[in-house]
Design an enzyme around this catalytic site. Sequence first.
Site, short mmCIF file in Angstrom:
data_model
loop_
_atom_site.label_atom_id
_atom_site.label_comp_id
_atom_site.label_asym_id
_atom_site.label_seq_id
_atom_site.Cartn_x
_atom_site.Cartn_y
_atom_site.Cartn_z
N SER A 1 0.72 -1.10 0.02
CA SER A 1 -0.04 0.24 0.03
C SER A 1 0.79 1.33 -0.01
O SER A 1 1.60 1.43 0.85
CB SER A 1 -0.71 0.17 1.41
OG SER A 1 -1.58 1.32 1.35
N HIS B 1 -1.13 -1.31 -4.36
CA HIS B 1 -2.38 -0.86 -3.90
C HIS B 1 -2.36 0.93 -3.61
O HIS B 1 -1.48 1.37 -2.88
CB HIS B 1 -2.49 -1.64 -2.85
CG HIS B 1 -3.94 -1.22 -1.93
ND1 HIS B 1 -5.08 -2.07 -2.42
CD2 HIS B 1 -4.41 -0.71 -0.91
CE1 HIS B 1 -6.16 -1.89 -1.62
NE2 HIS B 1 -5.53 -0.84 -0.76
N ASP C 1 -4.74 3.81 -2.01
CA ASP C 1 -5.83 4.06 -1.37
C ASP C 1 -6.37 5.58 -1.54
O ASP C 1 -5.51 6.47 -1.14
CB ASP C 1 -5.61 4.03 0.15
CG ASP C 1 -5.27 2.49 0.79
OD1 ASP C 1 -6.33 1.64 0.40
OD2 ASP C 1 -4.37 2.39 1.21
N MET D 1 -8.93 8.32 -0.37
CA MET D 1 -10.04 8.98 0.64
C MET D 1 -10.58 10.01 0.45
O MET D 1 -9.91 10.85 0.13
CB MET D 1 -9.19 8.55 1.90
CG MET D 1 -8.58 7.33 2.17
SD MET D 1 -7.63 7.05 3.75
CE MET D 1 -6.84 5.54 3.77
N HIS E 1 -8.02 1.48 -4.56
CA HIS E 1 -9.04 0.86 -3.53
C HIS E 1 -9.82 2.36 -3.04
O HIS E 1 -9.24 3.43 -2.61
CB HIS E 1 -8.40 0.61 -2.41
CG HIS E 1 -9.25 0.35 -1.30
ND1 HIS E 1 -8.90 0.25 0.14
CD2 HIS E 1 -10.53 0.37 -1.01
CE1 HIS E 1 -9.77 -0.33 0.82
NE2 HIS E 1 -10.94 0.24 0.23
N MET F 1 -12.13 4.79 -1.30
CA MET F 1 -12.88 4.88 0.00
C MET F 1 -13.51 6.31 -0.12
O MET F 1 -13.30 7.07 0.42
CB MET F 1 -11.90 4.75 1.07
CG MET F 1 -11.70 3.30 1.32
SD MET F 1 -10.10 3.13 2.56
CE MET F 1 -9.00 3.21 1.24
N MET G 1 -11.97 -5.86 4.04
CA MET G 1 -11.23 -5.18 4.83
C MET G 1 -10.88 -5.93 6.15
O MET G 1 -11.72 -6.44 6.90
CB MET G 1 -11.95 -3.76 5.20
CG MET G 1 -12.21 -2.67 4.20
SD MET G 1 -10.53 -2.37 3.40
CE MET G 1 -9.57 -1.62 4.40
N ASP H 1 -6.95 -6.63 3.49
CA ASP H 1 -6.29 -5.07 3.40
C ASP H 1 -6.59 -4.76 4.93
O ASP H 1 -7.49 -4.43 5.29
CB ASP H 1 -7.20 -4.17 2.37
CG ASP H 1 -6.61 -2.89 2.44
OD1 ASP H 1 -5.54 -2.68 2.93
OD2 ASP H 1 -7.22 -2.02 1.55
C1 DX5 Z 1 -6.81 1.44 5.26
C2 DX5 Z 1 -6.04 1.16 3.95
C3 DX5 Z 1 -5.15 0.11 3.69
C4 DX5 Z 1 -3.92 0.44 4.41
C5 DX5 Z 1 -3.33 -0.53 4.91
O1 DX5 Z 1 -7.89 2.31 5.20
O2 DX5 Z 1 -7.28 0.70 2.89
O3 DX5 Z 1 -4.95 -0.25 2.45
O4 DX5 Z 1 -2.98 1.26 3.78
O5 DX5 Z 1 -2.06 -0.40 5.69
P1 DX5 Z 1 -1.35 -1.28 6.88
O6 DX5 Z 1 -0.87 -2.50 5.94
O7 DX5 Z 1 -0.35 -0.66 7.52
O8 DX5 Z 1 -2.49 -1.57 7.76
ZN ZN Z 2 -6.80 -0.12 0.96
#
Ligand code: DX5
Ligand code: ZN
Length: 216
Positions: free
Chosen positions: A7, A30, A32, A34, A63, A65, A136, A174
């Site tokens: 990530s 990956h 993220d 947000m 991903h 969010m 998740m 994840d």
């Molecule tokens: C959380 C994200 C993850 C996050 C994972 O909302 O979707 O992808 O980056 O990070 P770790 O592996 O540190 O939990």
């Molecule tokens: Zn993620």
Amino acid sequence: MIKIAPSVLSADFSNLTESLRPAASADYLHVDIMDGLFVPNLSLGFPVLNGIRKATSLPLDVHLMVERPVRYVERFCDGGAAIVTVHVEADAEENTHDALARIHAKGKRAGVVVKPKTPAEAVLPFLLESDIILVMTVEPGFGGQKFMADMMPKVAQIRAWIDERKPECELEVDGGVAPDTCRTCIEAGANVLVAGSAVFGAEDIPGRIAALRGEA
Ligand code: DX5
Ligand code: ZN
């Protein structure tokens, strides 16, 4: 074959080319996204995605969010995503179907994501349209949280449905995935493991990626 998706949230954004280079043996990167509404955090948007795409040749696993992601999925496809996943909680069912169709129309892979409190059954309306399903294993919003082992029955249930109805669909986890938690995810049936802090916080990143695959 177990796939590892580091990530980028945990990478050093001051020099992405350098910080992503040691992760080249991974399978996906990956990313993220947000929006500050679907989750109580903001991460990055299109200009940074553009920089990430130039900094690595790994396929980008985006991903979202984001509330009502159907508004943006095509732009993420055009921005270099190989895979785009949307949360089932983020919009009405028909709009989620629409989002998956729009991603496919762009020639990209599509899938749905479920938060920890969302039951496994929530993926069923989308299973046949999904190339990947993401479960998740933390509440979405932040890296570095504690792995929720109680999500493993959900992973196992979705694995059983995938094997029965759509064997080529991937199953991703994840959140909190690390050398001490990867085995339980693999045993429950996940074949793609996202790991942020466990990869970018490691001294030996290629070694850590191999360890997460269960190779070391
Ligand atoms: C959380 C994200 C993850 C996050 C994972 O909302 O979707 O992808 O980056 O990070 P770790 O592996 O540190 O939990
Ligand atoms: Zn993620």
